[in-house]
Design a protein around this motif. Structure first.
Motif, PDB file in Angstrom:
ATOM      1  N   GLY A   8       0.711  -1.525   0.185  1.00 48.25           N
ATOM      2  CA  GLY A   8      -0.261   0.406   0.153  1.00 48.25           C
ATOM      3  C   GLY A   8       0.720   1.032   0.029  1.00 48.25           C
ATOM      4  O   GLY A   8       0.529   2.612   1.001  1.00 48.25           O
ATOM      5  N   GLY A   9       1.846   0.956  -0.549  1.00 48.29           N
ATOM      6  CA  GLY A   9       2.749   2.097  -0.363  1.00 48.29           C
ATOM      7  C   GLY A   9       3.525   2.469   0.225  1.00 48.29           C
ATOM      8  O   GLY A   9       5.182   4.017   0.691  1.00 48.29           O
ATOM      9  N   LYS A  10       3.325   1.316   1.117  1.00 47.43           N
ATOM     10  CA  LYS A  10       4.132   2.227   2.830  1.00 47.43           C
ATOM     11  C   LYS A  10       4.646   0.931   3.358  1.00 47.43           C
ATOM     12  O   LYS A  10       5.082  -0.327   2.488  1.00 47.43           O
ATOM     13  CB  LYS A  10       2.992   1.985   3.910  1.00 47.43           C
ATOM     14  N   GLY A  17       5.332 -14.397  13.455  1.00 42.63           N
ATOM     15  CA  GLY A  17       3.937 -13.842  14.522  1.00 42.63           C
ATOM     16  C   GLY A  17       3.860 -12.353  14.979  1.00 42.63           C
ATOM     17  O   GLY A  17       2.872 -12.134  15.506  1.00 42.63           O
ATOM     18  N   ASP A  18       4.178 -11.675  13.776  1.00 40.53           N
ATOM     19  CA  ASP A  18       3.928  -9.665  14.383  1.00 40.53           C
ATOM     20  C   ASP A  18       2.429 -10.098  13.250  1.00 40.53           C
ATOM     21  O   ASP A  18       1.871 -10.617  12.499  1.00 40.53           O
ATOM     22  CB  ASP A  18       4.877  -8.682  13.209  1.00 40.53           C
ATOM     23  N   VAL A  19       1.675  -9.002  13.891  1.00 38.95           N
ATOM     24  CA  VAL A  19      -0.073  -8.474  14.089  1.00 38.95           C
ATOM     25  C   VAL A  19       0.355  -6.781  12.907  1.00 38.95           C
ATOM     26  O   VAL A  19       1.146  -5.763  14.187  1.00 38.95           O
ATOM     27  CB  VAL A  19      -0.587  -8.724  14.565  1.00 38.95           C
ATOM     28  N   ILE A  20       0.335  -6.713  11.711  1.00 42.65           N
ATOM     29  CA  ILE A  20       0.598  -5.518  11.837  1.00 42.65           C
ATOM     30  C   ILE A  20      -1.197  -5.084  10.785  1.00 42.65           C
ATOM     31  O   ILE A  20      -1.618  -5.896  10.136  1.00 42.65           O
ATOM     32  CB  ILE A  20       1.987  -5.680   9.886  1.00 42.65           C
ATOM     33  N   PHE A  21      -0.967  -3.539  10.267  1.00 45.41           N
ATOM     34  CA  PHE A  21      -2.359  -2.830   9.782  1.00 45.41           C
ATOM     35  C   PHE A  21      -1.865  -2.700   8.679  1.00 45.41           C
ATOM     36  O   PHE A  21      -0.889  -1.341   8.367  1.00 45.41           O
ATOM     37  CB  PHE A  21      -2.764  -1.862  10.697  1.00 45.41           C
ATOM     38  N   PHE A  35       3.747 -11.494  -0.004  1.00 47.23           N
ATOM     39  CA  PHE A  35       4.113 -10.283   0.085  1.00 47.23           C
ATOM     40  C   PHE A  35       6.281 -10.975  -1.015  1.00 47.23           C
ATOM     41  O   PHE A  35       5.975 -11.360   0.062  1.00 47.23           O
ATOM     42  CB  PHE A  35       3.782  -9.675   0.770  1.00 47.23           C
ATOM     43  N   ASN A  36       5.011 -10.197  -2.017  1.00 48.26           N
ATOM     44  CA  ASN A  36       6.488 -10.582  -2.934  1.00 48.26           C
ATOM     45  C   ASN A  36       7.382  -9.215  -2.605  1.00 48.26           C
ATOM     46  O   ASN A  36       8.963  -9.505  -3.798  1.00 48.26           O
ATOM     47  CB  ASN A  36       5.922 -10.736  -4.155  1.00 48.26           C
ATOM     48  N   SER A  37       7.018  -7.548  -2.614  1.00 47.19           N
ATOM     49  CA  SER A  37       7.868  -7.091  -3.001  1.00 47.19           C
ATOM     50  C   SER A  37       8.100  -6.428  -1.449  1.00 47.19           C
ATOM     51  O   SER A  37       8.262  -6.531  -0.712  1.00 47.19           O
ATOM     52  CB  SER A  37       7.084  -5.904  -2.471  1.00 47.19           C
ATOM     53  N   VAL A  38       9.644  -7.625  -1.123  1.00 45.76           N
ATOM     54  CA  VAL A  38      10.604  -7.692  -0.032  1.00 45.76           C
ATOM     55  C   VAL A  38      11.571  -6.206  -0.499  1.00 45.76           C
ATOM     56  O   VAL A  38      12.582  -7.152  -1.572  1.00 45.76           O
ATOM     57  CB  VAL A  38      10.896  -9.054   0.261  1.00 45.76           C
ATOM     58  N   LEU A  39      12.436  -5.356   0.245  1.00 49.09           N
ATOM     59  CA  LEU A  39      13.545  -4.878   0.093  1.00 49.09           C
ATOM     60  C   LEU A  39      14.359  -5.594   0.751  1.00 49.09           C
ATOM     61  O   LEU A  39      16.243  -5.120   0.723  1.00 49.09           O
ATOM     62  CB  LEU A  39      12.709  -3.708   0.704  1.00 49.09           C
ATOM     63  N   ALA A  40      14.248  -5.324   1.827  1.00 51.13           N
ATOM     64  CA  ALA A  40      15.448  -6.951   2.820  1.00 51.13           C
ATOM     65  C   ALA A  40      15.388  -7.788   3.533  1.00 51.13           C
ATOM     66  O   ALA A  40      13.678  -7.590   4.072  1.00 51.13           O
ATOM     67  CB  ALA A  40      16.010  -5.511   3.325  1.00 51.13           C
ATOM     68  N   VAL A  41      16.221  -8.248   4.035  1.00 50.11           N
ATOM     69  CA  VAL A  41      15.712  -9.683   4.980  1.00 50.11           C
ATOM     70  C   VAL A  41      17.010  -9.263   5.075  1.00 50.11           C
ATOM     71  O   VAL A  41      18.208 -10.008   5.453  1.00 50.11           O
ATOM     72  CB  VAL A  41      15.946 -11.065   4.180  1.00 50.11           C
ATOM     73  N   GLY A  42      16.841  -9.360   6.551  1.00 50.24           N
ATOM     74  CA  GLY A  42      17.861  -9.817   7.820  1.00 50.24           C
ATOM     75  C   GLY A  42      18.093 -11.079   8.828  1.00 50.24           C
ATOM     76  O   GLY A  42      16.573 -11.143   9.164  1.00 50.24           O
ATOM     77  N   ALA A  43      19.176 -11.421   9.060  1.00 56.47           N
ATOM     78  CA  ALA A  43      19.003 -12.641  10.220  1.00 56.47           C
ATOM     79  C   ALA A  43      20.338 -12.294  10.583  1.00 56.47           C
ATOM     80  O   ALA A  43      20.786 -11.539  11.288  1.00 56.47           O
ATOM     81  CB  ALA A  43      19.846 -13.747   9.267  1.00 56.47           C
TER      82      ALA A  43
END
Length: 103
Positions: A8-10, A17-21, A35-43
């Protein structure tokens, strides 16, 4: 493990386990969303940053609820005219629980 996704542009920083609005999506409650548009993945100790997105990385979630936020009262006032306009607004949202991060 965490990921930064775009919806949604954000941008949102999510973990399992996170819950997001997010902005309203046309998906039924109880169904899965990817969600296919993943900007970064961190471990722990390492981060993969995409240009602009990380290839092959996805974030999966489950739609918990579709609803509307609290009412906002908007007042438009015109000085020296005796004119006041009152409006209300309720922003629609989709509540998503993050189930898996792949990538």
């Amino acid at each position: 493990m965490y990921a930064i996704i775009v919806s949604g542009g954000k941008q949102y920083r999510v973990q399992e386990g996170d819950v997001i609005f997010v902005e309203k999506m046309d998906i039924e409650e109880g169904s899965n969303v990817t969600f296919n548009s993943v900007l970064a993945v961190g471990a722990e100790g390492s981060v993969k940053v995409g240009t602009p997105v990380v290839e092959g990385a996805t974030v999966e979630g489950k739609v918990v609820k579709n609803g509307k936020g609290k009412k906002l009262n908007i007042i438009t006032y015109r000085p020296k005219k005796g004119s006041v306009r009152r409006m209300g607004h309720r922003q629609p949202y989709t509540k998503v629980e993050i189930t898996a991060i792949k990538g």
